[in-house]
Design a protein around this motif. Structure first.
Motif, PDB file in Angstrom:
ATOM      1  N   ALA A  17      42.708  37.079  62.427  1.00 37.89           N
ATOM      2  CA  ALA A  17      42.491  38.274  61.609  1.00 37.89           C
ATOM      3  C   ALA A  17      42.701  37.910  60.142  1.00 37.89           C
ATOM      4  CB  ALA A  17      43.452  39.372  62.023  1.00 37.89           C
ATOM      5  N   LYS A  18      42.068  38.631  59.274  1.00 35.23           N
ATOM      6  CA  LYS A  18      42.235  38.387  57.846  1.00 35.23           C
ATOM      7  C   LYS A  18      43.596  38.892  57.399  1.00 35.23           C
ATOM      8  CE  LYS A  18      37.351  38.573  56.946  1.00 35.23           C
ATOM      9  NZ  LYS A  18      36.251  39.302  56.342  1.00 35.23           N
ATOM     10  N   THR A  19      44.171  38.171  56.462  1.00 38.16           N
ATOM     11  CA  THR A  19      45.461  38.575  55.915  1.00 38.16           C
ATOM     12  C   THR A  19      45.243  39.748  54.956  1.00 38.16           C
ATOM     13  OG1 THR A  19      45.341  37.122  53.988  1.00 38.16           O
ATOM     14  CG2 THR A  19      46.294  36.193  56.019  1.00 38.16           C
ATOM     15  N   PRO A  20      46.298  40.492  54.664  1.00 38.65           N
ATOM     16  CA  PRO A  20      46.160  41.563  53.669  1.00 38.65           C
ATOM     17  C   PRO A  20      45.660  41.038  52.319  1.00 38.65           C
ATOM     18  CG  PRO A  20      48.188  41.836  54.893  1.00 38.65           C
ATOM     19  CD  PRO A  20      47.602  40.513  55.308  1.00 38.65           C
ATOM     20  N   LEU A  21      46.077  39.841  51.942  1.00 38.95           N
ATOM     21  CA  LEU A  21      45.618  39.250  50.684  1.00 38.95           C
ATOM     22  C   LEU A  21      44.115  38.998  50.724  1.00 38.95           C
ATOM     23  CD1 LEU A  21      46.281  38.090  47.895  1.00 38.95           C
ATOM     24  CD2 LEU A  21      46.768  35.911  49.024  1.00 38.95           C
ATOM     25  N   GLN A  22      43.615  38.451  51.831  1.00 37.35           N
ATOM     26  CA  GLN A  22      42.180  38.221  51.969  1.00 37.35           C
ATOM     27  C   GLN A  22      41.401  39.526  51.888  1.00 37.35           C
ATOM     28  OE1 GLN A  22      42.553  36.121  55.718  1.00 37.35           O
ATOM     29  NE2 GLN A  22      41.616  34.296  54.815  1.00 37.35           N
ATOM     30  N   LEU A  23      41.908  40.559  52.511  1.00 32.54           N
ATOM     31  CA  LEU A  23      41.232  41.857  52.482  1.00 32.54           C
ATOM     32  C   LEU A  23      41.186  42.425  51.065  1.00 32.54           C
ATOM     33  CD1 LEU A  23      42.701  43.429  55.732  1.00 32.54           C
ATOM     34  CD2 LEU A  23      40.373  42.569  55.382  1.00 32.54           C
ATOM     35  N   GLU A  24      42.261  42.275  50.325  1.00 33.28           N
ATOM     36  CA  GLU A  24      42.290  42.775  48.949  1.00 33.28           C
ATOM     37  C   GLU A  24      41.356  41.974  48.046  1.00 33.28           C
ATOM     38  OE1 GLU A  24      44.236  45.616  47.492  1.00 33.28           O
ATOM     39  OE2 GLU A  24      43.684  45.924  49.585  1.00 33.28           O
ATOM     40  N   ILE A  25      41.266  40.676  48.263  1.00 30.02           N
ATOM     41  CA  ILE A  25      40.332  39.849  47.496  1.00 30.02           C
ATOM     42  C   ILE A  25      38.900  40.286  47.777  1.00 30.02           C
ATOM     43  CG2 ILE A  25      39.394  37.513  47.253  1.00 30.02           C
ATOM     44  CD1 ILE A  25      42.316  36.513  47.682  1.00 30.02           C
ATOM     45  N   GLU A  26      38.589  40.537  49.039  1.00 28.49           N
ATOM     46  CA  GLU A  26      37.254  41.019  49.396  1.00 28.49           C
ATOM     47  C   GLU A  26      36.971  42.374  48.750  1.00 28.49           C
ATOM     48  OE1 GLU A  26      36.703  41.053  53.617  1.00 28.49           O
ATOM     49  OE2 GLU A  26      36.784  38.864  53.751  1.00 28.49           O
ATOM     50  N   ARG A  27      37.971  43.225  48.715  1.00 32.43           N
ATOM     51  CA  ARG A  27      37.802  44.546  48.088  1.00 32.43           C
ATOM     52  C   ARG A  27      37.521  44.402  46.593  1.00 32.43           C
ATOM     53  NH1 ARG A  27      41.839  48.479  46.236  1.00 32.43           N
ATOM     54  NH2 ARG A  27      40.735  50.431  45.988  1.00 32.43           N
ATOM     55  N   ALA A  28      38.247  43.511  45.931  1.00 30.86           N
ATOM     56  CA  ALA A  28      38.037  43.289  44.502  1.00 30.86           C
ATOM     57  C   ALA A  28      36.622  42.768  44.246  1.00 30.86           C
ATOM     58  CB  ALA A  28      39.074  42.314  43.955  1.00 30.86           C
ATOM     59  N   PHE A  30      33.985  43.221  46.148  1.00 37.26           N
ATOM     60  CA  PHE A  30      33.057  44.318  46.406  1.00 37.26           C
ATOM     61  C   PHE A  30      32.967  45.253  45.198  1.00 37.26           C
ATOM     62  CE2 PHE A  30      32.583  48.771  47.569  1.00 37.26           C
ATOM     63  CZ  PHE A  30      31.317  48.763  48.126  1.00 37.26           C
ATOM     64  N   LEU A  31      34.128  45.609  44.645  1.00 36.50           N
ATOM     65  CA  LEU A  31      34.147  46.510  43.486  1.00 36.50           C
ATOM     66  C   LEU A  31      33.419  45.893  42.301  1.00 36.50           C
ATOM     67  CD1 LEU A  31      37.821  47.799  43.690  1.00 36.50           C
ATOM     68  CD2 LEU A  31      35.741  49.148  44.050  1.00 36.50           C
ATOM     69  N   LEU A  32      33.617  44.603  42.086  1.00 31.85           N
ATOM     70  CA  LEU A  32      32.965  43.926  40.969  1.00 31.85           C
ATOM     71  C   LEU A  32      31.445  43.873  41.180  1.00 31.85           C
ATOM     72  CD1 LEU A  32      33.503  42.571  38.304  1.00 31.85           C
ATOM     73  CD2 LEU A  32      33.836  40.424  39.529  1.00 31.85           C
ATOM     74  N   GLU A  33      31.017  43.560  42.397  1.00 33.34           N
ATOM     75  CA  GLU A  33      29.582  43.535  42.679  1.00 33.34           C
ATOM     76  C   GLU A  33      28.965  44.919  42.518  1.00 33.34           C
ATOM     77  OE1 GLU A  33      29.246  41.754  46.549  1.00 33.34           O
ATOM     78  OE2 GLU A  33      29.669  39.748  45.769  1.00 33.34           O
ATOM     79  N   LYS A  34      29.683  45.948  42.958  1.00 35.43           N
ATOM     80  CA  LYS A  34      29.201  47.322  42.799  1.00 35.43           C
ATOM     81  C   LYS A  34      29.103  47.682  41.312  1.00 35.43           C
ATOM     82  CE  LYS A  34      28.389  51.543  44.389  1.00 35.43           C
ATOM     83  NZ  LYS A  34      27.037  51.905  44.703  1.00 35.43           N
ATOM     84  N   ALA A  35      30.074  47.244  40.539  1.00 37.01           N
ATOM     85  CA  ALA A  35      30.052  47.494  39.094  1.00 37.01           C
ATOM     86  C   ALA A  35      28.841  46.823  38.450  1.00 37.01           C
ATOM     87  CB  ALA A  35      31.340  46.996  38.449  1.00 37.01           C
ATOM     88  N   PHE A  36      28.544  45.581  38.858  1.00 36.79           N
ATOM     89  CA  PHE A  36      27.361  44.887  38.341  1.00 36.79           C
ATOM     90  C   PHE A  36      26.096  45.677  38.665  1.00 36.79           C
ATOM     91  CE2 PHE A  36      29.611  40.540  38.736  1.00 36.79           C
ATOM     92  CZ  PHE A  36      30.029  40.591  37.422  1.00 36.79           C
ATOM     93  N   ASP A  37      26.010  46.171  39.907  1.00 36.59           N
ATOM     94  CA  ASP A  37      24.842  46.953  40.304  1.00 36.59           C
ATOM     95  C   ASP A  37      24.697  48.211  39.457  1.00 36.59           C
ATOM     96  OD1 ASP A  37      24.298  45.104  42.282  1.00 36.59           O
ATOM     97  OD2 ASP A  37      25.173  46.311  43.899  1.00 36.59           O
ATOM     98  N   MET A  52      37.062  48.574  35.786  1.00 40.09           N
ATOM     99  CA  MET A  52      38.493  48.796  35.569  1.00 40.09           C
ATOM    100  C   MET A  52      39.268  48.718  36.879  1.00 40.09           C
ATOM    101  SD  MET A  52      39.019  49.087  32.366  1.00 40.09           S
ATOM    102  CE  MET A  52      40.619  49.830  32.279  1.00 40.09           C
ATOM    103  N   GLU A  53      38.730  49.320  37.922  1.00 40.29           N
ATOM    104  CA  GLU A  53      39.403  49.281  39.223  1.00 40.29           C
ATOM    105  C   GLU A  53      39.482  47.846  39.757  1.00 40.29           C
ATOM    106  OE1 GLU A  53      39.129  51.450  43.585  1.00 40.29           O
ATOM    107  OE2 GLU A  53      37.821  52.136  41.960  1.00 40.29           O
ATOM    108  N   ALA A  54      38.393  47.096  39.599  1.00 41.84           N
ATOM    109  CA  ALA A  54      38.379  45.702  40.047  1.00 41.84           C
ATOM    110  C   ALA A  54      39.371  44.867  39.239  1.00 41.84           C
ATOM    111  CB  ALA A  54      36.974  45.119  39.922  1.00 41.84           C
ATOM    112  N   ALA A  55      39.404  45.076  37.932  1.00 39.20           N
ATOM    113  CA  ALA A  55      40.327  44.324  37.084  1.00 39.20           C
ATOM    114  C   ALA A  55      41.774  44.633  37.430  1.00 39.20           C
ATOM    115  CB  ALA A  55      40.052  44.640  35.610  1.00 39.20           C
ATOM    116  N   GLU A  56      42.077  45.895  37.649  1.00 40.58           N
ATOM    117  CA  GLU A  56      43.437  46.289  38.017  1.00 40.58           C
ATOM    118  C   GLU A  56      43.836  45.659  39.352  1.00 40.58           C
ATOM    119  OE1 GLU A  56      45.861  50.345  39.103  1.00 40.58           O
ATOM    120  OE2 GLU A  56      44.230  50.470  37.648  1.00 40.58           O
ATOM    121  N   LEU A  57      42.931  45.678  40.297  1.00 40.47           N
ATOM    122  CA  LEU A  57      43.206  45.086  41.600  1.00 40.47           C
ATOM    123  C   LEU A  57      43.427  43.579  41.461  1.00 40.47           C
ATOM    124  CD1 LEU A  57      43.497  45.337  44.631  1.00 40.47           C
ATOM    125  CD2 LEU A  57      41.014  45.316  44.806  1.00 40.47           C
TER     126      LEU A  57
END
Length: 69
Positions: A17-28, A30-37, A52-57
């Motif tokens: 299973a993915k670690t919580p750290l891996q999941l948070e990195i994936e979330r960051a 995703f947020l950055l890619e969504k921001a680019f879009d 801003m949300e991606a940077a904070e994360l």
């Protein structure tokens, strides 16, 4: 920590299973890619919020990594 894959309902082959750290990195990411879009679609307000949300994360992730070591 392991979980059963969809291909293996009997649980013979398991992936870690993915670690919580891996999941948070994936979330960051995703947020950055969504921001680019959003930025590319001229949705500046939404893009700024996502950046801003991606940077904070990312900053929180860096902080948590440095406090671990």
């Amino acid at each position: 920590m392991y979980y059963v894959t969809d291909d293996d309902p009997g649980g013979v082959f398991r992936r870690p299973a993915k670690t919580p750290l891996q999941l948070e990195i994936e979330r960051a990411r995703f947020l950055l890619e969504k921001a680019f879009d959003e930025d590319g679609e001229e949705q500046k307000e939404e893009a700024i919020e996502l950046y801003m949300e991606a940077a904070e994360l990312c900053l929180n992730l860096v902080w948590s990594i440095f406090t671990i070591f």
